[in-house]
Design an enzyme around this catalytic site. Structure first.
Site, mmCIF file in Angstrom:
data_model
loop_
_atom_site.group_PDB
_atom_site.id
_atom_site.type_symbol
_atom_site.label_atom_id
_atom_site.label_comp_id
_atom_site.label_asym_id
_atom_site.label_seq_id
_atom_site.Cartn_x
_atom_site.Cartn_y
_atom_site.Cartn_z
ATOM 1 N N ASP A 26 0.875 -1.171 0.000
ATOM 2 C CA ASP A 26 0.000 0.000 0.000
ATOM 3 C C ASP A 26 0.914 1.222 0.000
ATOM 4 O O ASP A 26 1.473 1.585 1.028
ATOM 5 C CB ASP A 26 -0.897 -0.027 1.246
ATOM 6 C CG ASP A 26 -1.874 1.127 1.292
ATOM 7 O OD1 ASP A 26 -2.177 1.707 0.228
ATOM 8 O OD2 ASP A 26 -2.339 1.451 2.398
ATOM 9 N N GLU A 86 -1.426 -1.273 -4.744
ATOM 10 C CA GLU A 86 -2.620 -0.446 -4.910
ATOM 11 C C GLU A 86 -2.380 0.581 -6.006
ATOM 12 O O GLU A 86 -1.331 1.214 -6.055
ATOM 13 C CB GLU A 86 -2.984 0.260 -3.608
ATOM 14 C CG GLU A 86 -4.301 1.023 -3.726
ATOM 15 C CD GLU A 86 -4.750 1.611 -2.423
ATOM 16 O OE1 GLU A 86 -5.513 0.940 -1.715
ATOM 17 O OE2 GLU A 86 -4.315 2.731 -2.122
ATOM 18 N N ASP A 158 -2.590 0.672 7.281
ATOM 19 C CA ASP A 158 -1.812 0.510 6.048
ATOM 20 C C ASP A 158 -1.358 -0.941 5.866
ATOM 21 O O ASP A 158 -1.325 -1.452 4.746
ATOM 22 C CB ASP A 158 -0.593 1.438 6.055
ATOM 23 C CG ASP A 158 -0.987 2.900 6.129
ATOM 24 O OD1 ASP A 158 -1.566 3.404 5.152
ATOM 25 O OD2 ASP A 158 -0.727 3.521 7.163
#
Length: 175
Positions: A26, A86, A158
């Site tokens: 992420d 992501e 996260d």
């Protein structure tokens, strides 16, 4: 609130497929979430998760250097075979440029390790884990904990997001 469909059903693990180490990332400049899972015929297992953080008071070039070095070490330790990342999607330009710079460092380190990331939007991750592309963070974290048989929700957020990305890649490729 519309009814939420059930998560996708799993298909049997192919006999010829070895276990897979899948890393989810992420991206961010201040915080990069990571989550590594081991996928086997008997299910998924969390190997490691957490964050790489860079001090906000340091100049951006030093923060990118920290990210570069820490991510190289993380890849050396975890030895993933696949990576989920992501997709960058922001509306505030002030956030987009630093995150894009961090993402460039991430892509460079992955390329140096011959790893080609598979990218997913937040909606794709939510759909994969909960069956609903607009699920809230709590529902996604609960799905991560359930999939990995964790005793509690993974923290920080996260890291939980990174685990969700890794599971999404597993669903995308193998389930």
């Amino acid at each position: 609130m519309p009814p939420q469909p059930l998560p996708p059903q799993k298909t049997p693990w192919p006999d010829n497929l070895p276990e897979q180490r899948i890393l989810g990332l992420d991206p961010g400049l201040g915080t990069v979430g990571f989550g590594c899972i081991l996928a086997r015929a008997d299910g998924l297992q969390s190997l490691d998760y957490g964050i790489i953080s860079t001090p906000g008071e340091q100049p951006i070039h030093e923060r990118l250097q920290i990210l570069y070095e820490d991510l190289r070490e993380l890849l050396r330790q975890l030895q993933p075979q696949q990576v989920a990342l992501e997709k960058l999607f922001f509306y505030k330009m002030s956030n987009t440029i630093p995150i894009a710079q961090a993402r460039g460092v991430i892509l460079l380190v992955l390329a140096q390790h011959q790893l080609v990331p598979v990218e997913f939007t937040p909606a794709q991750v939510k759909q994969s884990l909960t069956g609903y592309g607009r699920a809230d963070k709590q529902a996604v974290q609960a799905a991560v904990a359930r999939e990995l048989n964790l005793p509690c929700l993974p923290r920080p957020d996260d890291a939980a997001d990174a685990l969700a990305l890794a599971i999404t890649l597993w669903h995308h490729r193998f389930a």
